[in-house]
Design an enzyme around this catalytic site. Structure first.
Site, PDB file in Angstrom:
ATOM      1  N   GLY A 147     -42.464 -64.037 -41.429  1.00 39.41           N
ATOM      2  CA  GLY A 147     -42.602 -64.993 -41.868  1.00 39.41           C
ATOM      3  C   GLY A 147     -41.887 -65.268 -43.224  1.00 39.41           C
ATOM      4  N   CYS A 148     -41.941 -66.652 -43.862  1.00 34.99           N
ATOM      5  CA  CYS A 148     -41.225 -67.226 -45.253  1.00 34.99           C
ATOM      6  C   CYS A 148     -42.847 -67.267 -46.064  1.00 34.99           C
ATOM      7  CB  CYS A 148     -41.034 -68.423 -45.389  1.00 34.99           C
ATOM      8  SG  CYS A 148     -41.113 -69.510 -44.344  1.00 34.99           S
TER       9      CYS A 148
END
Lengths: 344, 344, 344, 344
Positions: A147-148
């Site tokens: 994920g970011c």
């Protein structure tokens, strides 16, 4: 040319994959799909692509069939079956969702409310954060793309954790994300007049990226780590800044830590360790696959403060997915990703 | 009517004072001054005021003479002599700069590079954060109006520190400020194209507001406290969000802390303790004198996370200065400050 | 105290009415309603109001009953019956929607697709643009409050049209509006990442405000006028700038026109005719009821270019509605509306 | 590889040239210069380039010597001598300033206050708007690269003017530009808090791009044309939207005009004529060399309304300069310029 398929092409991560792969010199987009927009051209959804990529969304099955590598940018929970199907058909599967990211089924159940449908499949999955786990990615078929927040925060603190320079306890990740991180679907909270000129924390100490950050740091330190993770929403389109706080161990100097970072990242094209005195800024990594890191020292409290900045949609999603594809297929990791961030 | 004078009226804090005092029902602006714009109307500098306040800037001496209360919004270092002069002339002096904020001359020298010209004067000065030190302000002549970060961060954590619910060591203030905090003077760093769509930390663990935050918290706890303070620059006009992290002491529950906050702030008009589940947002305090506070609990790491949001130019500068004036002159503290923040 | 009711209080215009009326010295909010949020407090929808106005939304009937004046901020088409009911009950009705704005039922049918349910009611309605039609408003019961574009564009060009200084044919209104004009409901087009850093025209030469602008200008000139109206969407919260182009008639000088404007608006508190050389800016009227006007001359093409700037939610909606209420009830027109726009 | 030199590399247009040429497959940057930052690395000025282009600014003479093509991004008035020197040394000279754009020395004197130092040199200069004057550019040595407004406005209306479908008289260009158009130097007007949430016109009917737009349109129509040009400043980084109004001649239908546009631009890669119903948006051309055009019809006033959108720094400056270089050197015009605009 590698034939690439994109499942969920009309979400933001999917659209960024479309954009990057359209100009990739060693891959071509074989097909794209979207549940909501089947039969529509991607350029009807995103007029920025008009005339440049007017591919029409089909269904997922067709995409898998036509592709060597399948990128899935789906809501959490929808990738396990698709991934299984891809593996059966001998495709490479790069999942931009969370289904294969956590090694612990227990944590998956706790944070996402689901279970592992096929444990064997999860064992084949590799966590695709190349700067930390590159060797494991090579030649694999099933990549869990991070994920970011979970790209940016660990990269910012990794050399300090891996080198044992900071206490394992008490690490804080105070993160700030641009609005694209919340996806394409309009909501009251992301409605322009209510977000613009605003700033606030959300899901304080309860965001699903928490166990993923902990998993990465625990792997680096060799011990089970707990972090405090607080995300905030920035009124900008793109970018995440992670400000990570850690207590420096007794006897360790800040200079030592800086040297360890330099050594750790010296061959990493996509990590830019900034000179002393500079501060990582999301402005300087927009539309690129870079992670900028700046190191700061609170000598009065003996804390390390590391700032990491990425474009959440590129290094935090689509760009890193292509970087993983490049690794899996034995290409130069930078292929198709050498975007220079705009100066303004 | 109280006759108010504003020295440094063309800076951002000064302009906000002009705006607030123009509609204050119990005070009127007697005169304003500006070194850079002497002889010019304030509405030439700020056309928003055109036709509503077209007062012409004169020199500082004239302002002092005509006023009962003098507000000084000057660069640091310029207030000591002016303050002395005001006191001699029997005026109330509200200083929006830093010259009288720190009690310790040593710290003043370390962080600002100056010294106390008149120690007696500094002893007369009172630190004007009404929600914490109201009783000391009443009837005083020389008010050191707190800075923006130093209003927001202490208010967010004060009840926990004062109540002894959190460890004195290790408090972190991760703060994010709108651009007006950097003042009216255009710089490369605040130039629109380089700030817009950007976000970064600055003066990490070295900002001058650090000792001021520590001084306030130390007064509340009764012991010398050290905090880690990291400011960031937000691409918005107004507002500061302070995300404050503190370790909860053993045996203390989060519910206890929440109750302590409710008790602590129950009579404070300008502090709004938000309901559980809400998160303080700078959007909701714009153009008002409110400080919104939300409380969050990281049960996994046993940390208190308190978010405080203010309008940096109002509660963080001009509004609080007027609040102090109201207290000194025995008015209802809210007089002229009952702005309802716009919903969008 | 005038008892005011607000129907549709949770939309943007309704919320702005709530904010303005909460501090109005001669009116108090008797009740508010919302179809979508009945039973909820307005401060749950807009946390900016928390603790300042926590009124709970009830149904429309209750609101009418409790009020002397009813403000309706409803989607077009829903006000005719409500207005009729209010008139029957002897209430003043201020409609922020379009139902009573157009005098011609034919035009109403063409642009809105509806018809006049009660022609007599429409004849009682007065168009509430005080600076142009104040005398008609006094003592009336049914006020059609103008739309945002239709306040700003006519005010910018009115003195030139009324004075016969410009050609009736060929007037162009190139308008730019902030996002609040599109309402509270999130849509793809107003989703932050797709609007931010963007700018485009919409409903080109087909926006429903066209006949309303024409009606106003035709009343001023005494002949049927057709205008070209092109709205654009600005990535800001509030404000409309109208850039209006008109051909100056032969023999008329620009100085004559400027003098006519000065004369026309000399007693209008809410219209600020800017000095020569200045340009109207939405920045300078935010959160206020002012309309700033600047005049420009294209001597090469002999065109008048008039720029008008308003806050679309105040002078373009809620503020003007309160201004109309003040007129109807014989109050000073400025009562409760003397907001000074913030300088930044 | 073509050796390219950039004079004035640290301004915004210069920096964008650096960025584009760094990844150009057939050109390489030989040297860069800057008067203000001689001896400094471009990446010190623009940290976005850190590690990707760290070239050090030298002086102009060195740049000319090392280059096959010299790009000059200088303030107006400084290019004439430099251009002469380049031509003497046999270099190609692409001037991003205004010195060689106007054919009429009289107009140059009127609008810029200077004169032609060497008329012969001006006769060699060609106006580099490829979509309109491509044939003249091929093989030339001295290219006057158009300004930003003067690229966007003419492209939006060219087919209508060239085809004689609209009246030559009365054309209005209502243009809106992002802030980068005002350059890198911070000014009060571009200071973040005073520009953000604002919008206004400037240099109304007096901007220097006026005669340049007229020159281009006059060349297309064959008669001397006068236009009304009003620029406005948008609170965004990049982009210009030109909304161009023209009276359709009697007997001409809107469909005819649309067909003429389709024919006119059918082979132009960098012009995207949008489908009916769409509206050109600066959002969709950011960071690309495209000009998006949408056509609209005001049937009530029989006006053509054409919207043109470009990235002012790319198609409006650096990208078009590289496009001109490609043409001069016989490369495919798209080389190094096939950027797909980001979707968000």
């Amino acid at each position: 040319m590698i034939k690439a398929g994109i499942i969920g092409a009309t979400g933001y991560a999917g659209a960024e994959l479309v954009r990057i792969l359209t100009t990739h010199p060693k891959a071509e987009i074989a097909a794209i799909s979207s549940v909501s927009f089947e039969g529509k051209a991607i350029s009807e959804i995103y007029p920025a692509f008009f005339g440049l990529n007017d591919m029409v969304c089909e269904n997922a099955e067709g995409v898998v069939e036509k592709s060597d590598v399948v990128f899935a940018a789906l809501p959490h929970g929808l990738s396990q079956e698709l991934g299984a199907e891809c593996i059966i058909q001998g495709k490479v599967f790069v999942d931009l969702g969370a289904d294969f990211r956590l090694e612990s089924e227990e944590e998956y159940a706790e944070w996402y409310g689901g279970k592992f449908l096929d444990k064997g499949l999860h064992e084949q999955a590799v966590y695709g954060l190349p700067e930390l786990f590159r060797d494991e990615i090579k030649g694999k078929k099933l990549i869990a793309n991070p994920g970011c927040y979970t790209t940016c925060s660990p990269l910012a603190i990794a050399p300090a954790v891996k080198g044992g320079f900071v206490e394992a306890k008490g690490i804080i990740c105070d993160c700030k994300s641009g609005v694209t991180g919340a996806g394409r679907k309009p909501t009251q909270g992301n409605h322009f007049p209510e977000l613009n000129e605003g700033f606030h924390a959300y899901k304080v100490a309860s965001h699903r990226h928490t166990p993923e950050i902990e998993q990465t740091l625990s792997r680096l330190s060799g011990e089970k780590m707990t972090v405090t993770f607080v995300p905030h929403l920035l009124p900008v389109n793109r970018g995440i800044l992670a400000t990570v706080y850690a207590d420096i161990k007794e006897g360790v100097s800040f200079d030592q830590i800086r040297q360890a970072y330099e050594e750790f990242y010296k061959d990493e094209y996509f990590v830019r360790l900034l000179p002393s005195g500079a501060a990582a800024d999301i402005h300087n990594v927009r539309c690129s696959n870079f992670c900028d890191i700046s190191l700061h020292f609170d000598k009065r409290a003996n804390k390390l403060i590391a700032c990491g900045a990425i474009d959440n949609m590129i290094k935090g999603a689509a760009g890193q997915a292509v970087q993983n594809m490049n690794i899996v297929f034995g290409l130069d990791e930078k292929t198709g990703l050498e975007f220079i961030p705009p100066a303004f």
